[in-house]
Design a protein around this motif. Structure first.
Motif, PDB file in Angstrom:
ATOM      1  N   ARG A  93      82.737  46.080  35.103  1.00 31.23           N
ATOM      2  CA  ARG A  93      83.733  46.742  35.958  1.00 31.23           C
ATOM      3  C   ARG A  93      83.176  47.089  37.339  1.00 31.23           C
ATOM      4  NH1 ARG A  93      82.731  50.425  31.902  1.00 31.23           N
ATOM      5  NH2 ARG A  93      81.374  52.159  32.482  1.00 31.23           N
ATOM      6  N   TRP A 110      85.978  52.158  28.584  1.00 28.69           N
ATOM      7  CA  TRP A 110      85.151  51.265  27.760  1.00 28.69           C
ATOM      8  C   TRP A 110      85.524  49.799  27.962  1.00 28.69           C
ATOM      9  CZ3 TRP A 110      81.039  51.863  24.545  1.00 28.69           C
ATOM     10  CH2 TRP A 110      80.840  50.960  23.520  1.00 28.69           C
ATOM     11  N   MET A 111      86.831  49.535  28.103  1.00 23.97           N
ATOM     12  CA  MET A 111      87.288  48.147  28.176  1.00 23.97           C
ATOM     13  C   MET A 111      87.624  47.700  29.594  1.00 23.97           C
ATOM     14  SD  MET A 111      87.155  46.711  25.263  1.00 23.97           S
ATOM     15  CE  MET A 111      88.294  45.335  25.291  1.00 23.97           C
ATOM     16  N   LEU A 167      73.223  37.866  25.270  1.00 23.89           N
ATOM     17  CA  LEU A 167      73.989  37.769  24.010  1.00 23.89           C
ATOM     18  C   LEU A 167      73.720  36.488  23.205  1.00 23.89           C
ATOM     19  CD1 LEU A 167      76.100  38.948  22.078  1.00 23.89           C
ATOM     20  CD2 LEU A 167      77.882  37.981  23.528  1.00 23.89           C
ATOM     21  N   LEU A 186      81.766  40.914  28.172  1.00 26.62           N
ATOM     22  CA  LEU A 186      82.027  42.053  27.284  1.00 26.62           C
ATOM     23  C   LEU A 186      81.857  43.339  28.094  1.00 26.62           C
ATOM     24  CD1 LEU A 186      80.141  40.772  24.104  1.00 26.62           C
ATOM     25  CD2 LEU A 186      82.571  40.575  24.657  1.00 26.62           C
ATOM     26  N   PRO A 187      82.934  44.113  28.273  1.00 23.76           N
ATOM     27  CA  PRO A 187      82.888  45.237  29.216  1.00 23.76           C
ATOM     28  C   PRO A 187      81.980  46.380  28.797  1.00 23.76           C
ATOM     29  CG  PRO A 187      85.040  45.106  28.130  1.00 23.76           C
ATOM     30  CD  PRO A 187      84.273  43.904  27.706  1.00 23.76           C
ATOM     31  N   TRP A 188      81.621  46.425  27.506  1.00 24.35           N
ATOM     32  CA  TRP A 188      80.764  47.523  27.046  1.00 24.35           C
ATOM     33  C   TRP A 188      79.276  47.172  27.152  1.00 24.35           C
ATOM     34  CZ3 TRP A 188      84.194  44.771  24.073  1.00 24.35           C
ATOM     35  CH2 TRP A 188      83.650  43.869  23.160  1.00 24.35           C
ATOM     36  N   TYR A 239      79.713  41.958  16.757  1.00 25.02           N
ATOM     37  CA  TYR A 239      79.389  41.773  18.171  1.00 25.02           C
ATOM     38  C   TYR A 239      80.596  41.910  19.097  1.00 25.02           C
ATOM     39  CZ  TYR A 239      74.565  40.424  17.377  1.00 25.02           C
ATOM     40  OH  TYR A 239      73.243  40.441  17.052  1.00 25.02           O
ATOM     41  N   ILE A 240      81.791  41.578  18.595  1.00 25.47           N
ATOM     42  CA  ILE A 240      82.947  41.572  19.506  1.00 25.47           C
ATOM     43  C   ILE A 240      84.081  42.486  19.032  1.00 25.47           C
ATOM     44  CG2 ILE A 240      84.773  40.137  20.521  1.00 25.47           C
ATOM     45  CD1 ILE A 240      82.800  37.910  20.789  1.00 25.47           C
ATOM     46  N   PRO A 294      83.312  46.560  18.632  1.00 22.89           N
ATOM     47  CA  PRO A 294      83.178  47.239  19.926  1.00 22.89           C
ATOM     48  C   PRO A 294      84.468  47.192  20.748  1.00 22.89           C
ATOM     49  CG  PRO A 294      81.336  45.739  19.584  1.00 22.89           C
ATOM     50  CD  PRO A 294      82.289  45.500  18.459  1.00 22.89           C
ATOM     51  N   ALA A 295      85.188  46.055  20.689  1.00 22.62           N
ATOM     52  CA  ALA A 295      86.433  45.941  21.467  1.00 22.62           C
ATOM     53  C   ALA A 295      87.516  46.857  20.918  1.00 22.62           C
ATOM     54  CB  ALA A 295      86.925  44.492  21.464  1.00 22.62           C
TER      55      ALA A 295
END
Lengths: 246, 233
Positions: free
Chosen positions: B123, A244-245, B89, B78-80, A162-163, A166-167
């Protein structure tokens, strides 16, 4: 921006071409200049394309090996405890072994005509930069989302899914850019030692036959392949991944 | 307003050899906004994590009546993921069906006035809206106690005002809110009671019910409590 980038490429090409021509003149034309190399490539498009295809297969296959190892390494690293030093040490060891040693060892093990040798050699050489990038991504993810993961009681595989994975996407893509570059540089080394074809095999063969125009032409081919892949695919992909970030 | 929602009795915590909290006690009552105020580095976030159950105290007692959700400090979206998928979530993690999770998230978002931002990525949102999305993510599990860690950081005046209206609304709906901040004036706007923590390790210098006071008087009381700790008087 696009125009200035194109101008930059053009200027670099002119400078490299001039330096190349000067080197040719300085060696009394022993090193062929750009014109004979380009003429040779234009006259032998078929073999050139075959060699490019084989080298791309080796490099992309090697990248796939590196990516699989790196994702496995990330999962082990995520476990913490002994996982972190084991992955770090593995990366350091692989980082220290020269592709020549990998090539010779794997040729002895798998045979001189084995297609797997250049794939494995480029994979083992491309793994360290990719793993380094993924570890940086994991550390950045822990710093930024550690409190969130704790608040949501996310641990282990669920936290990774979950984190952390993707990060790590921008880091994975950035590392992949380096890894594919390394794979493309290293796979011709392994090809040169074997007999399975590719740009590296061609380089070795032409050098042995004193066909220097062909040798230089295929060196140019390798450079062009790398520039095209980087400019057309890897660079834009990396720029996209930065968003993406954000 | 009756009834204790959260009570800490003589809670102490160290990280290695560094003592962060020393015998901290506080009480937050049901439906009130309790502000834990203090300068940076006195262990306020650690205290909040102890209340959330993320950290265990070395000694002391922590009593929490009901469920708790923590909104971490800083930019924790979470940026995505879109705002909606950030909010869903916790429900995804609990295994709730996607349609039901989205319905629940939309309800919470509507309550916070952020429905029109649900399809946007973090963002694309302002700092205040991002903070509200993070609060919505915590609220979607319908916790009895909401813990907010430095919610005013990086927000402009209008965003602080809007966030405080949200906090006041949540509290008047019966939810207990414990808010940690070093920004006294902003926190004083919504405080029903406060605990001031100062020093290293962090110690309680004052706990006070400020419900009958105006915002300026609350802020003065908080500042006075912090000065007592700093001056050691």
């Amino acid at each position: 921006m696009r125009a200035s980038r194109a101008a930059g490429y053009l200027l670099a090409a002119v400078i490299v071409g001039l330096a190349w021509q000067l080197a040719s003149w300085a060696s009394g034309n022993l090193i062929p200049g750009p014109a004979p190399a380009i003429t040779y490539l234009a006259g032998h498009p078929g073999p050139a394309l075959d060699a490019v295809a084989l080298t791309l297969i080796d490099a992309v296959g090697g990248y796939a090996v590196a990516a699989s190892l790196a994702i496995l390494g990330l999962a082990i690293y995520e476990l913490g405890g002994l996982g972190e030093p084991v992955v770090e040490s593995f990366r350091e060891v692989l980082h220290s072994v020269t592709p020549v040693a990998w090539s010779l060892a794997l040729l002895i093990l798998l045979g001189f005509s084995s297609r797997a040798v250049p794939i494995l050699v480029s994979g083992l050489s491309a793994f360290p930069p990719l793993m380094t990038s993924l570890i940086e991504g994991l550390k950045a993810s822990r710093a930024r989302f550690g409190d969130l993961a704790a608040a949501l009681r996310l641990r282990g595989v669920r936290r990774m899914a979950y984190i952390d994975l993707p990060a790590s996407v921008p880091y994975f893509i950035s590392g992949s850019r380096s890894a594919i570059g390394v794979a493309l540089i290293v796979s011709p080394v392994a090809e040169a030692f074997g007999t399975a074809g590719g740009i590296g095999y061609g380089l070795y063969l032409f050098f042995q036959l004193h066909e220097y125009a062909a040798f230089v032409a295929w060196s140019l081919l390798l450079v062009l392949v790398m520039i095209v892949i980087d400019a057309a695919a890897l660079g834009p992909l990396e720029r996209w991944s930065r968003r993406w970030m954000e | 307003m009756d009834g204790v929602a959260v009570e800490l009795r003589n809670v102490s915590k160290s990280f290695g050899r560094v003592r962060v909290l020393d015998s901290v006690s506080l009480v937050a009552r049901r439906g009130e906004v309790h502000v834990i105020v203090g300068p940076n580095g006195v262990g306020k976030t650690t205290l909040l994590k102890i209340i959330a159950g993320v950290l265990r105290p070395d000694s002391g007692e922590v009593i929490v009546r009901g469920s708790v959700a923590l909104v971490p400090q800083g930019d924790s979206l979470l940026p995505w993921r879109t705002a909606l998928r950030n909010i869903t979530l916790p429900l995804e993690l609990s295994g709730l069906d996607g349609v039901k999770a989205r319905e629940a998230a939309r309800r919470v978002a509507e309550g916070l006035g952020i429905s029109r931002y649900l399809d946007m990525y973090p963002r694309e949102l302002s700092g205040g809206t991002r903070r509200k999305v993070a609060i919505a993510r915590a609220l979607v599990t319908n916790p009895d106690v909401l813990l907010l860690d430095e919610p005013y950081n990086g927000l402009d005046v209008d965003s602080v005002r809007s966030l405080n209206e949200t906090i006041r609304g949540l509290s008047s709906g019966g939810r207990t809110i414990i808010l940690v901040s070093h920004q006294v004036a902003e926190a004083a706007e919504v405080a029903d009671s406060f605990t001031a923590i100062t020093g290293r390790p962090g110690r309680v210098t004052a706990s006070m019910d400020v419900r009958g006071l105006g915002p300026d008087e609350r802020a003065k009381a908080m500042k006075a409590a912090l000065e007592v700790g700093v001056n050691g008087a």
